[in-house]
Write a protein that holds these residues in place. Structure first.
Motif, PDB file in Angstrom:
ATOM      1  N   ASP A 415       0.827  -1.207   0.000  1.00  0.00           N
ATOM      2  CA  ASP A 415       0.000   0.000   0.000  1.00  0.00           C
ATOM      3  C   ASP A 415       0.864   1.261   0.000  1.00  0.00           C
ATOM      4  OD1 ASP A 415      -2.207  -1.655   0.092  1.00  0.00           O
ATOM      5  OD2 ASP A 415      -2.442  -1.512   2.266  1.00  0.00           O
ATOM      6  N   ALA A 416       1.979   1.219   0.722  1.00  0.00           N
ATOM      7  CA  ALA A 416       2.873   2.373   0.738  1.00  0.00           C
ATOM      8  C   ALA A 416       3.511   2.577  -0.635  1.00  0.00           C
ATOM      9  CB  ALA A 416       3.948   2.184   1.808  1.00  0.00           C
ATOM     10  N   ALA A 417       3.908   1.493  -1.296  1.00  0.00           N
ATOM     11  CA  ALA A 417       4.496   1.613  -2.634  1.00  0.00           C
ATOM     12  C   ALA A 417       3.457   2.125  -3.643  1.00  0.00           C
ATOM     13  CB  ALA A 417       5.056   0.262  -3.073  1.00  0.00           C
ATOM     14  N   TRP A 418       2.205   1.678  -3.485  1.00  0.00           N
ATOM     15  CA  TRP A 418       1.132   2.196  -4.359  1.00  0.00           C
ATOM     16  C   TRP A 418       0.954   3.698  -4.127  1.00  0.00           C
ATOM     17  CZ3 TRP A 418      -1.724   0.902  -8.436  1.00  0.00           C
ATOM     18  CH2 TRP A 418      -2.895   1.610  -8.694  1.00  0.00           C
ATOM     19  N   MET A 419       1.073   4.129  -2.885  1.00  0.00           N
ATOM     20  CA  MET A 419       0.991   5.553  -2.573  1.00  0.00           C
ATOM     21  C   MET A 419       2.113   6.331  -3.263  1.00  0.00           C
ATOM     22  SD  MET A 419       1.367   7.348   1.197  1.00  0.00           S
ATOM     23  CE  MET A 419       3.048   6.701   1.389  1.00  0.00           C
ATOM     24  N   VAL A 420       3.306   5.784  -3.252  1.00  0.00           N
ATOM     25  CA  VAL A 420       4.442   6.443  -3.908  1.00  0.00           C
ATOM     26  C   VAL A 420       4.203   6.522  -5.420  1.00  0.00           C
ATOM     27  CG1 VAL A 420       6.922   6.294  -4.365  1.00  0.00           C
ATOM     28  CG2 VAL A 420       6.036   5.749  -2.081  1.00  0.00           C
ATOM     29  N   LYS A 421       3.630   5.478  -6.001  1.00  0.00           N
ATOM     30  CA  LYS A 421       3.325   5.502  -7.428  1.00  0.00           C
ATOM     31  C   LYS A 421       2.334   6.613  -7.746  1.00  0.00           C
ATOM     32  CE  LYS A 421       1.540   2.574 -11.186  1.00  0.00           C
ATOM     33  NZ  LYS A 421       0.396   3.439 -11.562  1.00  0.00           N
ATOM     34  N   ALA A 434      -5.621  10.681   1.234  1.00  0.00           N
ATOM     35  CA  ALA A 434      -6.943  10.116   1.454  1.00  0.00           C
ATOM     36  C   ALA A 434      -7.008   8.669   0.995  1.00  0.00           C
ATOM     37  CB  ALA A 434      -7.990  10.956   0.726  1.00  0.00           C
ATOM     38  N   GLU A 435      -6.417   8.360  -0.151  1.00  0.00           N
ATOM     39  CA  GLU A 435      -6.386   6.970  -0.623  1.00  0.00           C
ATOM     40  C   GLU A 435      -5.619   6.077   0.341  1.00  0.00           C
ATOM     41  OE1 GLU A 435      -5.061   6.148  -4.513  1.00  0.00           O
ATOM     42  OE2 GLU A 435      -6.686   7.212  -5.534  1.00  0.00           O
ATOM     43  N   ARG A 436      -4.488   6.599   0.812  1.00  0.00           N
ATOM     44  CA  ARG A 436      -3.668   5.783   1.720  1.00  0.00           C
ATOM     45  C   ARG A 436      -4.409   5.503   3.021  1.00  0.00           C
ATOM     46  NH1 ARG A 436      -2.046   2.317   3.768  1.00  0.00           N
ATOM     47  NH2 ARG A 436      -0.038   1.870   4.765  1.00  0.00           N
ATOM     48  N   GLU A 437      -5.106   6.494   3.564  1.00  0.00           N
ATOM     49  CA  GLU A 437      -5.841   6.280   4.803  1.00  0.00           C
ATOM     50  C   GLU A 437      -7.044   5.369   4.579  1.00  0.00           C
ATOM     51  OE1 GLU A 437      -4.602   7.228   7.788  1.00  0.00           O
ATOM     52  OE2 GLU A 437      -2.948   7.806   6.471  1.00  0.00           O
ATOM     53  N   SER A 438      -7.625   5.414   3.401  1.00  0.00           N
ATOM     54  CA  SER A 438      -8.724   4.485   3.088  1.00  0.00           C
ATOM     55  C   SER A 438      -8.224   3.048   3.124  1.00  0.00           C
ATOM     56  CB  SER A 438      -9.312   4.811   1.711  1.00  0.00           C
ATOM     57  OG  SER A 438      -9.886   6.102   1.686  1.00  0.00           O
ATOM     58  N   LEU A 439      -7.024   2.819   2.604  1.00  0.00           N
ATOM     59  CA  LEU A 439      -6.442   1.480   2.651  1.00  0.00           C
ATOM     60  C   LEU A 439      -6.047   1.096   4.071  1.00  0.00           C
ATOM     61  CD1 LEU A 439      -4.178   1.656  -0.536  1.00  0.00           C
ATOM     62  CD2 LEU A 439      -6.240   0.292  -0.254  1.00  0.00           C
ATOM     63  N   TYR A 440      -5.575   2.083   4.830  1.00  0.00           N
ATOM     64  CA  TYR A 440      -5.151   1.805   6.199  1.00  0.00           C
ATOM     65  C   TYR A 440      -6.320   1.327   7.053  1.00  0.00           C
ATOM     66  CZ  TYR A 440      -2.925   2.629  10.764  1.00  0.00           C
ATOM     67  OH  TYR A 440      -2.411   2.480  12.028  1.00  0.00           O
ATOM     68  N   GLN A 441      -7.513   1.825   6.774  1.00  0.00           N
ATOM     69  CA  GLN A 441      -8.690   1.377   7.518  1.00  0.00           C
ATOM     70  C   GLN A 441      -8.958  -0.112   7.330  1.00  0.00           C
ATOM     71  OE1 GLN A 441     -12.012   3.852   6.412  1.00  0.00           O
ATOM     72  NE2 GLN A 441     -11.415   5.523   7.777  1.00  0.00           N
ATOM     73  N   ASP A 461      -1.410  -3.138  -7.170  1.00  0.00           N
ATOM     74  CA  ASP A 461      -2.720  -2.491  -7.212  1.00  0.00           C
ATOM     75  C   ASP A 461      -3.593  -3.049  -6.084  1.00  0.00           C
ATOM     76  OD1 ASP A 461      -5.219  -1.456  -7.741  1.00  0.00           O
ATOM     77  OD2 ASP A 461      -5.109  -1.800  -9.901  1.00  0.00           O
ATOM     78  N   PRO A 462      -4.102  -2.192  -5.193  1.00  0.00           N
ATOM     79  CA  PRO A 462      -4.924  -2.691  -4.077  1.00  0.00           C
ATOM     80  C   PRO A 462      -6.145  -3.477  -4.526  1.00  0.00           C
ATOM     81  CG  PRO A 462      -4.332  -0.382  -3.742  1.00  0.00           C
ATOM     82  CD  PRO A 462      -3.914  -0.731  -5.140  1.00  0.00           C
ATOM     83  N   ALA A 463      -6.683  -3.179  -5.705  1.00  0.00           N
ATOM     84  CA  ALA A 463      -7.872  -3.883  -6.177  1.00  0.00           C
ATOM     85  C   ALA A 463      -7.606  -5.365  -6.390  1.00  0.00           C
ATOM     86  CB  ALA A 463      -8.373  -3.251  -7.473  1.00  0.00           C
ATOM     87  N   THR A 464      -6.358  -5.766  -6.571  1.00  0.00           N
ATOM     88  CA  THR A 464      -6.034  -7.177  -6.748  1.00  0.00           C
ATOM     89  C   THR A 464      -6.005  -7.937  -5.432  1.00  0.00           C
ATOM     90  OG1 THR A 464      -3.643  -6.790  -6.589  1.00  0.00           O
ATOM     91  CG2 THR A 464      -4.652  -6.598  -8.775  1.00  0.00           C
ATOM     92  N   ARG A 465      -6.022  -7.186  -4.333  1.00  0.00           N
ATOM     93  CA  ARG A 465      -5.889  -7.833  -3.019  1.00  0.00           C
ATOM     94  C   ARG A 465      -7.133  -7.711  -2.154  1.00  0.00           C
ATOM     95  NH1 ARG A 465      -2.284  -4.408  -0.749  1.00  0.00           N
ATOM     96  NH2 ARG A 465      -1.783  -3.165  -2.585  1.00  0.00           N
TER      97      ARG A 465
END
Length: 1067
Positions: A415-421, A434-441, A461-465
């Motif tokens: 998730d952190a690497a996706w944020m960097v991308k 906001a996206e990163r905190e949505s994933l953190y939840q 990609d978070p959608a794959t997980r």
């Protein structure tokens, strides 16, 4: 190994690099490889392509294929997604290295700093299926040939770090060792960038390195400035980890691993451990990896008694400090526990050495765990923006018994690497946050069961997980406080702590509570509620309230001529027995009106539990709502246990033998309460004349409102109402009172009725518990899951038998052991005459413990296909050499019979492997579930202690400050009601968890009884002695009892489900 004819020095360096098992050897061999190829290390992703092009070596081709497949995923954009991004990663733990690998695949320049100079942590991590697939895709088998070849999926921290370090080096990550990150150095002027403050003095190239992304993976002890953390506390929890040398002998290979045994559902194992060694544990895990790794949770009193701790200190740091821990006693403690758990089959255990050359055994505190409030921030100064992200323990400290640390750590790294991308793509900072905190939840909720099943599709990609992903769960406006522009005034952040104000919809003010009580009691003759004190002294108002919530218990006409004490006592009893609302004040105090605060707290419980119920008495629910139902069920369970125990004591006194109760009992309406010896029949009462003060029935001290626990008609401090032996908090359905000494005990430590005289003489506290000089190896220790080989199958002593007399139309359906209610209830079969026949019928159609029905081999064929599908995802993987672990003898014999009958003996190895895998998964899930429950129970216990302290202050203020302004008193009372409601909510959650504990315990007990019963079934009747037949009858009686209890739990859950459906919005 390198080819014998190879003379290329680069080939030799590469082989050394693959096989290196020390950090320094990895670095030196990789440096030698780069020099042999004329390359400079740390050159980014381009370095990987150069190494691959220059190193024409057959042994490397399989590794290149794996890394190319990963790097070729579209999300990385051929290494150009973050080509202009410069990253600094702090910490070379597994999560930091995994994040560095992802950033390198994205094409970023990655510099990693690590304060240590070697990897020395032997402790073993449990792996989820996706982490296994992920590591295999990075070439784990190439670097570590024994990766996931045991009976359980795990890897030592050291091996995982070595594996990821090698991948990171190949992908061009620049790594600096012995360098400590101490803080950030903001840009001094416009046009400059962010730098790191490092110690000791770093090389000029590193000191001048400017980066726009910082990923902190430095562990829970270091959180970058600007981040806030929240502490999650529980009861004192002391963990002990120990690593023994794995000599890899044939005998060691055959010792089965222990995925986890927890006291919460397998009390017999820990009771045997306590009796044999004096060691008192909550759980124990054993993994076989580079070392023999054990981790366990020990009780403080046991550590003090056995001399592991010199002195008891309230401060945890001082309690477990080196000055207070005796190393020799700790080593002896760990060795004894490991020997017992493995039957002594590991031979003479030799301690592995830690980083300091000392025996690798340590005690640690995991009472509190830290969790960051946010996972990312952005800082800006002079136009230079810095993106900061957290991964690993500095984001969320894992709860080790759950085995979630590395799995959720990897997810956070992705998730952190996706944020960097997204940052590199030019997305707005607030949108990125906001996206990163949505994933953190989502992170703390993830488990193998609620993520995508196809682990092969997992990617950056978070959608794959994550299924049902919502990247807009947190809006940009909600993360404005995570964006710091240092040149401007800091943004004010609201206090996130609990202000003590009541939530919306709580009991709120006295006026709201009074209005609700008036509405509920309206229309009853003689009842006029005008206040929350004198209107309740005659008992009529409380009777009316109970009757409104549960009609039919008492007709209003029956109240005529009933005294105030009698009416109030009846109402308190019915509220507890039928509504699940336990008393807060005694009958005398309520009639005397001497405790108005207690009365308000008691009535607020009714309001919070039933406030959503319609006022029309004709619409009143006939069942309890969801909130108090678990409390209600446990209360009924405890009263049933008391009746059963009292009956058993009477039968024992008369010389009667207990009968096998197989016949179905007719449903009973209301059975009279038959308490244990010494337990009063009357509802809660106080023995002082004026009833002005409630005192604890055990310690005699004053009881404040939030401290009160009512049990068996008396009030106690929650801290007093605990087991006299283990000091565990007692809950309905899980305790008993000894008739001899009058003390309370949990069921594990409740003295047996047969030893009443002995207990009177010496007391339960003088049981044969070992002292430091008496800890000897047990001659025949028990394993957690199976009886001893060659030992008598007569069952070991168990806690007091819990006979549950709860009505059920399926009471006689023991033959199927299928406890799921059927839509079409068939008439029960006629019970067999003999115990042996009943046992065979009971086990004929079940495969208890493994979750595999035995109707036909078709089920196993389907499982075989599932196994083949699971293995096809790693079809390109090298063949694995899995350790051959034997099944239980009865299990293996049944499996062979199926294979022979179906003519598919060639399928037997696959079936066996599949059964083992399913059994391991089921055992691990059960253990993780039990530990999650135990942790939450500990957190609730700590939260209740804090509420009690706050409530005591408010109650003192309300009772003593008679001259305070009325407005101030109203505010204090409002705050007290809010605390009472929070306590009720926590108690209800605690009851729900205890219901689940009952389920786990009964499931484990049924499994053990099944195994014991099978050992008798496999003998012919002619070979059984009288003692064997008696033992078989006893096991069968216990099995019937367990099935009845599980049946009661299922009916309770079904009734609650139907009640919730009936009260739902669509009802």
């Amino acid at each position: 190994m390198a080819s014998p004819t190879s003379t290329n020095p680069a080939h030799a360096h590469f082989e050394s690099f693959l096989q290196a098992q020390l950090c320094q050897n990895v670095l030196s061999s990789f440096q030698g490889l780069c020099q042999a190829l004329g390359l400079k290390s740390g050159g980014g992703l381009s370095q990987y392509h150069k190494i691959k092009a220059e190193l024409n070596y057959w042994s490397a081709k399989a590794l290149w294929a794996k890394l190319d497949k990963r790097a070729g995923q579209p999300v990385y954009q051929q290494g150009q997604a973050c080509a202009r991004t410069k990253c600094l990663v702090v910490g070379a733990g597994p999560c930091g290295l995994r994040a560095a690998v992802e950033l390198a695949l994205l094409g970023a320049r990655v510099v990693l700093v690590e304060k240590r100079t070697k990897f020395s942590r032997h402790n073993v991590l449990h792996l989820w299926p996706f982490t296994i697939h992920d590591l295999r895709a990075l070439g784990a088998k190439k670097f570590f040939g024994r990766f996931c070849t045991g009976t359980l999926d795990h890897i030592s921290i050291r091996q995982l770090q070595l594996l990821l370090l090698k991948v990171a080096l190949l992908l061009g990550v620049e790594i600096h060792w012995g360098v400590t990150f101490t803080g950030l150095q903001p840009p001094p002027k416009k046009g400059s960038g962010w730098r790191a403050q490092l110690q000791p003095s770093p090389p000029a190239q590193l000191a001048n390195y400017e980066f726009d992304v910082l990923i902190s993976a430095a562990g829970g002890k270091f959180i970058p400035e600007g981040f806030t953390v929240r502490e999650m506390r529980g009861k004192l929890a002391i963990g002990i980890t120990v690593n023994f040398v794995n000599k890899r002998t044939a005998e060691e290979t055959q010792v089965p691993e222990i995925s986890g045994v927890a006291r919460i559902y397998n009390q017999s194992f820990f009771l045997s451990l306590l009796k044999a060694t004096g060691i008192d544990l909550e759980n124990i895990v054993y993994y076989k990896d580079d070392t023999h790794y054990f981790v366990m949770t020990a009780k403080k009193q046991c550590l003090l008694r056995l001399g592991v701790l010199r002195q008891d200190w309230p401060d945890t740091d001082r309690l477990l400090g080196s000055a207070n821990v005796v190393p020799e006693a700790l080593q002896h403690f760990a060795r004894e526990a490991a020997d017992f758990a493995t039957h002594g089959k590991l031979g003479k255990l030799e301690f592995a050495k830690d980083a300091h050359g000392q025996p690798d055994v340590s005690a640690f505190d995991f009472t509190s765990m830290m969790r960051a409030d946010s996972s990312a921030r952005v800082q800006e100064k002079h136009g230079a923006r810095l993106l900061l992200g957290l991964v690993g323990d500095c984001l969320v400290e894992p709860f080790w018994p759950l085995g979630t640390g590395v799995a959720r750590g990897f997810l956070a790294a992705f998730d952190a690497a996706w944020m960097v991308k997204r940052w590199a793509e030019g997305a707005k900072p607030l949108e990125v946050l906001a996206e990163r905190e949505s994933l953190y939840q989502l992170l703390s909720q993830t488990s193998p069961e609620n993520m995508h099943r196809n682990v092969a599709q997992y990617g950056l990609d978070p959608a794959t997980r994550y299924p049902n992903l919502n990247l807009q769960a947190v809006s940009p406006n909600q993360v404005r406080d995570l964006y710091d522009v240092m040149a401007k005034e800091p943004v004010w952040r609201g206090d996130k702590t609990d202000s003590g104000k009541p939530d919306t919809g709580s009991a709120g003010t006295q006026e709201e509570l009074l209005r609700w009580c008036q509405e509920q009691t309206a229309g009853y003759p003689g009842v006029h509620v005008t206040n929350l004190s004198s209107s309740w002294t005659d008992g009529l108002a409380l009777c009316a309230l109970v009757n409104r919530l549960r009609p039919g218990l008492l007709e209003p006409s029956e109240l005529q001529g009933m005294g105030a004490l009698e009416a109030t006592g009846w109402a308190l009893k019915m509220a507890e027995h039928e509504l699940g609302i336990t008393p807060v004040l005694s009958t005398q105090a309520m009639v005397a009106g001497s405790d108005p605060l207690g009365l308000i707290a008691y009535l607020s419980h009714f309001h919070s539990a039933y406030k959503s119920m319609p006022h029309n008495p004709g619409l009143a629910s006939q069942g309890s709502p969801a909130t108090p139902s678990a409390v209600l069920f446990l209360g009924k369970l405890q009263r049933t246990l008391q009746r059963t125990r009292a009956q058993e004591n009477r039968e024992d006194a008369g010389g009667k033998k207990l009968r096998l109760e197989v016949e179905a009992e007719a449903p009973r309406t209301e059975e009279p309460l038959v308490p244990e010896s010494g337990v009063p029949l009357t509802p809660p009462s106080h023995h002082q004349e004026d009833g002005s003060e409630e005192l604890c029935a055990l310690c005699g001290e004053h009881l404040y409102i939030l401290e009160r626990v009512c049990a068996d008609g008396r009030f106690y401090h929650r801290s007093c109402f605990c087991c006299r032996i283990c000091e565990a908090t007692l809950w309905p359905g899980g305790y008993g009172q000894h008739p001899g000494d009058g003390h309370f005990y949990c069921l594990q430590h409740l003295p047996q009725p047969d030893h009443k005289e002995d207990d009177k003489d010496r007391g339960p506290e003088s049981q044969d518990l070992h002292t430091p000089g008496e800890m000897n190896m047990p001659s025949s220790p028990l394993t957690p899951t199976a009886p001893l080989e060659g030992a008598s199958p007569i069952p070991v002593p168990k806690p007091a038998r819990q006979l549950i007399r709860l009505s059920s139309p399926e009471r006689q359906r023991l033959s199927s052991l299928n406890l799921t209610p059927d839509s079409e209830t068939e008439p029960p079969p006629k019970p067999p005459r003999s115990c042996s026949a009943l046992a065979r019928q009971a086990l004929e159609a079940s495969f208890v413990g493994w979750g595999v029905p035995t109707q036909s081999s078709e089920v196993l064929m389907a499982m075989e296909k599932e196994e083949e599908r699971g293995s096809s995802s790693s079809s390109e993987e090298e063949e694995e050499e899995e350790e051959d672990v034997a099944l239980d003898s009865d299990m293996e014999q049944a499996l062979l019979t199926w294979a022979k009958k179906s003519g598919t003996m060639d399928k037997y190895p696959t079936w066996k492997r599949t059964l083992l895998r399913h059994a391991r998964e089921a055992e691990m899930k059960r253990f993780c579930k039990a530990q999650a429950i135990q942790r939450r129970l500990n957190e609730i216990e700590a939260a209740l202690r804090e509420l009690e302290a706050e409530g005591m202050k408010l109650e003192l203020a309300l009772r003593n400050q008679s001259s305070s302004p009325e407005q101030q008193k109203a505010l204090w009372l409002e705050q007290l009601l809010h605390l009472v409601q929070k306590k009720n909510s926590l108690v209800a959650e605690e009851a729900e968890l205890n219901i689940t504990v009952q389920e786990l315990s009964l499931q484990e007990k049924q499994l053990q009884l099944d195994q014991e019963l099978r050992s008798y079934m496999n003998r012919s009747e002619t070979q059984k002695t009288v003692a064997d037949q008696q033992a078989e009858d006893q096991i069968l009686r216990e099995l019937v009892n367990v099935v009845n209890q599980r049946d009661a739990l299922i009916r309770f859950q079904e009734e609650r489900r139907l009640s919730e459906l009936a009260s739902g919005p669509g009802a």
